[in-house]
Write an enzyme that holds these catalytic residues in place. Structure first.
Site, PDB file in Angstrom:
ATOM      1  N   CYS A   1      35.084  41.650  42.855  1.00 58.75           N
ATOM      2  CA  CYS A   1      35.831  42.861  42.511  1.00 58.75           C
ATOM      3  C   CYS A   1      37.100  42.461  42.006  1.00 58.75           C
ATOM      4  O   CYS A   1      37.706  43.369  41.310  1.00 58.75           O
ATOM      5  CB  CYS A   1      36.188  43.787  43.997  1.00 58.75           C
ATOM      6  SG  CYS A   1      36.471  42.684  45.328  1.00 58.75           S
TER       7      CYS A   1
ATOM      8  N   GLU B   1      37.255  49.878  49.704  1.00 58.35           N
ATOM      9  CA  GLU B   1      37.432  48.604  48.959  1.00 58.35           C
ATOM     10  C   GLU B   1      36.640  48.669  47.756  1.00 58.35           C
ATOM     11  O   GLU B   1      35.322  48.442  47.817  1.00 58.35           O
ATOM     12  CB  GLU B   1      37.468  47.193  49.776  1.00 58.35           C
ATOM     13  CG  GLU B   1      38.151  45.784  49.537  1.00 58.35           C
ATOM     14  CD  GLU B   1      37.470  45.425  48.208  1.00 58.35           C
ATOM     15  OE1 GLU B   1      37.706  45.622  46.916  1.00 58.35           O
ATOM     16  OE2 GLU B   1      36.617  44.704  48.507  1.00 58.35           O
TER      17      GLU B   1
END
Ligand code: NAD
Length: 476
Positions: A284, A250
């Site tokens: 993110c 991720e």
């Protein structure tokens, strides 16, 4: 409550270790003050964690679904009971406003509850075969897993990796971030206090490169789940390849936002400014490149600049604070470099554009317009409080620009036209698309990226599948 209430240490095979080979000073980013001293693991301590994971795996795999679900349910309950203490640690260590930290506790607890239910839904399927024959597809735990967590969501990230791994029947070694260790320790303590058998989870801190090389090289570790930057993710995948180990990656993003002229502009500005400056942009899926239709560009830019300029900066423990400091001194330094480069290239500053003088790692919420494509910030993930606003006239150009970068984590669009919404949902190259919303996390929905933003998903049923392997069983 405004106290740093935790004991920093390594948790290995049921024992807390308050000494290792060295120490890391934990810093309050709002003041620069030292909060505590964290021991860093030796290779011997890492080997002890590996040994515990190897012994904990068969033990936990054999536990009944009731036992597994009870530990997860208990951990979620304890996390809610200890919410104020855990949120306080996160704010002191990482800087985010206390209200955001409380929300993070709530989401992490809901996610653990979700996986308490998934324990009973890890089933496979029975295939159609002639009478007397059977073929089964079963999902088995992948084995002892390694979780490497970043500092931006210090409560959620350990929970997001540990809960699905435990639901699948895996043991785990977690290396939370050295910047926010006390928060992760208290999250893991909820699982331990809920009855998780001692060898099933170990928590280690150390020099990240030494720790990841040592643990990934061990044949005991069968799966690596990493959240962090693209370069580190690529490096870890190369290490994992030597042992053909499964990975969930991720990684970073540079999320585009397409704002159409038929959108609810006030809603778009309210949502975009809230999600851009949440956690000081250190997210993110943070919206970064705003491609705005020329008919509404000036109004959108003015709205974003006004919201950014009105935000109250300060220490996260102050209840009036709307945006805290950046998490470590690397982040304001990175912001200064990227924004100075953009302005030198011709970008215009509509709000912010400078660090805030004084103690702590503060950078003002920033909105840039007319950013030339040559500027580094149009290519590199800023991971900070900056919005880049550009005008477009043709939707095709906005889509091309949105998909231009190698990242593919989140992408957003604002439009009230259903057909345009469908076209954009299909065209945007991203693991997650938000139409008229920027809320990307939901316990039952997969969270993850495509392209260089990584592979595999967290959350939802997919998050547990990431800690399972399939086996086909044929009986004639
Ligand atoms: P960094 O690349 O040095 O570190 C990113 C993370 O990886 C940190 O948690 C760090 O402890 C860990 N790490 C670094 N080297 C490692 C190694 N060899 N083995 C194992 N772990 C290692 O960057 P940083 O300055 O800490 O953070 C900024 C960048 O990190 C941002 O640009 C962003 O892309 C990325 N990041 C992403 C997320 C996310 O949610 N995807 C979270 C935090 C940071």
């Amino acid at each position: 409550m405004n106290a740093y209430e935790t004991t920093l240490g390594l948790f290995i095979d049921g024992q807390w270790h308050t000494a290792g080979t060295g120490v890391h000073e934990v810093i309050n980013p709002a003041s620069g003050a030292v909060l505590g001293s964290l021991p860093l693991a030796s290779k011997g301590q890492l080997d002890a964690a590996l040994d515990a994971a190897a012994r904990g795996y068969p033990l936990w795999r054999a536990a009944s679904t009731d036992e597994k679900a009870a530990v997860l349910t208990g951990a979620a309950r304890l996390m809610r009971e200890r919410s104020e203490r855990i949120a306080t640690l996160a704010t002191l260590e990482q800087g985010k406003p206390i209200s955001e930290a409380r929300g993070e506790v709530g989401y992490a607890a809901a996610l653990i509850d979700f996986y308490a239910g998934e324990v009973r839904r890890g089933h496979g399927r029975v295939l159609a075969r002639p009478a007397g024959m059977r073929s089964l597809v079963v999902h088995e735990p992948v084995g002892p897993a390694l979780a490497l967590c970043p500092w931006n969501f210090p409560i959620l990230n350990p929970a997001r990796k540990l809960a699905p791994a435990l639901a699948a029947g895996c043991s785990m070694i977690i290396k939370p971030p050295e910047e926010a260790p006390g928060t992760a320790i208290e999250v893991v303590r909820c699982f331990i206090d809920a009855g998780l058998p001692a060898p099933v989870v170990s928590v280690v801190f150390g020099v990240p490169d030494m720790v990841s090389r040592h643990l990934i090289a061990s044949p005991i570790i069968r799966k690596i789940s990493f959240t962090g930057s693209v370069p580190v993710g690529k490096h870890l995948m190369k290490l994992a390849a030597d042992g053909m180990k499964r990975t969930t990656m991720e990684l970073g993003g540079h999320a585009p936002v397409i704002v159409m002229d038929d959108c609810d502009l006030e809603k778009a500005i309210t949502m975009a400014s809230a999600f851009k400056f949440r956690n000081a942009g250190q997210v993110c899926v943070s919206p970064t490149r705003f491609h705005v239709h020329e008919a509404v560009h000036d109004r959108f830019l003015a709205g974003m600049a006004a919201r950014a300029g009105a935000l109250q900066l300060g220490p996260g423990m102050d209840p009036t604070t709307q945006m805290g400091p950046l998490a470590n001194p690397r982040r304001p330094a990175a912001m200064v470099g990227l924004i100075e480069d953009a302005v030198r290239s011709g970008a215009r500053v509509a709000a912010g554009g400078e660090a805030q003088a004084g103690d702590g790692f503060f950078y003002r919420p920033t909105v840039l317009s007319d950013v030339p494509m040559a500027a580094r910030i149009m290519h590199e993930e800023p991971f900070g409080p900056v919005a880049l606003v550009r005008a477009f006239s043709r939707i095709e150009d906005a889509i091309t620009e949105a998909n231009r970068l190698p990242f593919g984590l989140a992408a957003y669009a604002f439009t009230e036209n259903a057909r345009t919404a469908n076209i954009l949902s299909d065209a945007l190259e991203a693991g997650m698309v938000g139409i008229n919303t920027m809320a990307m996390s939901a316990v039952d929905s997969p969270f993850g990226g495509v392209k260089e933003s990584g592979h595999g998903s967290e959350d939802g049923p997919e998050g547990m599948r990431a800690f399972q392997v399939v086996k086909a069983i044929h009986q004639a």
